[in-house]
Design a protein around this motif. Structure first.
Motif, short mmCIF file in Angstrom:
data_model
loop_
_atom_site.label_atom_id
_atom_site.label_comp_id
_atom_site.label_asym_id
_atom_site.label_seq_id
_atom_site.Cartn_x
_atom_site.Cartn_y
_atom_site.Cartn_z
N ASP A 1 0.81 -1.22 0.00
CA ASP A 1 0.00 0.00 0.00
C ASP A 1 0.84 1.27 0.00
N SER A 2 1.88 1.31 0.83
CA SER A 2 2.68 2.53 0.90
C SER A 2 3.52 2.73 -0.37
N ILE A 3 4.02 1.65 -0.95
CA ILE A 3 4.79 1.78 -2.19
C ILE A 3 3.86 2.19 -3.33
N SER A 4 2.70 1.58 -3.39
CA SER A 4 1.72 1.92 -4.42
C SER A 4 1.32 3.39 -4.34
N LYS A 5 1.05 3.86 -3.12
CA LYS A 5 0.68 5.27 -2.93
C LYS A 5 1.81 6.19 -3.39
N TYR A 6 3.05 5.86 -3.03
CA TYR A 6 4.18 6.67 -3.46
C TYR A 6 4.24 6.73 -4.99
N LEU A 7 4.12 5.59 -5.63
CA LEU A 7 4.22 5.55 -7.09
C LEU A 7 3.09 6.33 -7.76
N GLU A 8 1.88 6.19 -7.24
CA GLU A 8 0.75 6.92 -7.82
C GLU A 8 0.95 8.42 -7.75
N GLU A 9 1.57 8.88 -6.67
CA GLU A 9 1.72 10.32 -6.45
C GLU A 9 3.04 10.90 -6.96
N ASN A 10 4.06 10.07 -7.16
CA ASN A 10 5.40 10.61 -7.41
C ASN A 10 6.20 9.96 -8.53
N ALA A 11 5.59 9.13 -9.33
CA ALA A 11 6.38 8.41 -10.33
C ALA A 11 5.83 8.60 -11.75
N PRO A 12 6.12 9.74 -12.34
CA PRO A 12 5.64 9.96 -13.71
C PRO A 12 6.28 9.00 -14.72
N TYR A 13 7.37 8.36 -14.31
CA TYR A 13 8.05 7.41 -15.18
C TYR A 13 7.33 6.06 -15.27
N LEU A 14 6.30 5.85 -14.45
CA LEU A 14 5.55 4.59 -14.47
C LEU A 14 4.24 4.83 -15.22
N PRO A 15 4.16 4.38 -16.48
CA PRO A 15 2.98 4.69 -17.29
C PRO A 15 1.69 3.98 -16.86
N SER A 16 1.83 2.88 -16.12
CA SER A 16 0.65 2.14 -15.68
C SER A 16 0.96 1.41 -14.38
N MET A 17 0.03 1.45 -13.45
CA MET A 17 0.22 0.76 -12.18
C MET A 17 0.19 -0.75 -12.34
N THR A 18 -0.30 -1.24 -13.47
CA THR A 18 -0.27 -2.69 -13.70
C THR A 18 1.17 -3.20 -13.79
N ILE A 19 2.10 -2.34 -14.18
CA ILE A 19 3.52 -2.71 -14.21
C ILE A 19 4.01 -2.94 -12.79
N PHE A 20 3.63 -2.05 -11.88
CA PHE A 20 3.97 -2.25 -10.47
C PHE A 20 3.34 -3.53 -9.95
N ASP A 21 2.08 -3.77 -10.29
CA ASP A 21 1.40 -5.00 -9.84
C ASP A 21 2.15 -6.24 -10.32
N GLU A 22 2.60 -6.22 -11.54
CA GLU A 22 3.36 -7.35 -12.09
C GLU A 22 4.68 -7.53 -11.33
N ALA A 23 5.38 -6.44 -11.09
CA ALA A 23 6.65 -6.50 -10.36
C ALA A 23 6.42 -6.96 -8.93
N TRP A 24 5.33 -6.52 -8.31
CA TRP A 24 5.02 -6.92 -6.93
C TRP A 24 4.75 -8.43 -6.87
N THR A 25 4.01 -8.96 -7.84
CA THR A 25 3.74 -10.39 -7.89
C THR A 25 5.05 -11.17 -8.01
N MET A 26 5.95 -10.69 -8.83
CA MET A 26 7.27 -11.32 -8.97
C MET A 26 8.05 -11.27 -7.65
N TYR A 27 7.96 -10.14 -6.98
CA TYR A 27 8.62 -9.94 -5.68
C TYR A 27 8.11 -10.95 -4.66
N GLN A 28 6.80 -11.10 -4.59
CA GLN A 28 6.22 -12.04 -3.64
C GLN A 28 6.62 -13.48 -3.95
#
Length: 72
Positions: A42-69
């Motif tokens: 939740d905290s990483i997702s919030k940071y990315l949504e508010e501060n990461a213009p380099y991330l074109p879609s949050m689904t990329i974060f979701d994919e990376a998070w799944t890999m992390y887990q």
């Protein structure tokens, strides 16, 4: 001790790879404010949504998070 999401993400850096997760990792490396010690979705997702213009879609974060887990 569990490594942080950032530490895991840095294992995916590759300037030669133009895949979305590798691009995310490459750009996160350049983001000096990235929450480097965080392990919470939740905290990483919030940071990315508010501060990461380099991330074109949050689904990329979701994919990376799944890999992390899966890697832990």
């Amino acid at each position: 001790m569990r490594r942080s999401f950032y530490q895991y993400l840095m294992t995916l850096r590759n300037p030669e790879d133009h895949g979305s997760v590798a691009e995310f990792a490459n750009n996160a490396f350049l983001d000096q404010a990235f929450p480097k010690q965080d392990t919470h979705f939740d905290s990483i997702s919030k940071y990315l949504e508010e501060n990461a213009p380099y991330l074109p879609s949050m689904t990329i974060f979701d994919e990376a998070w799944t890999m992390y887990q899966a890697a832990e």
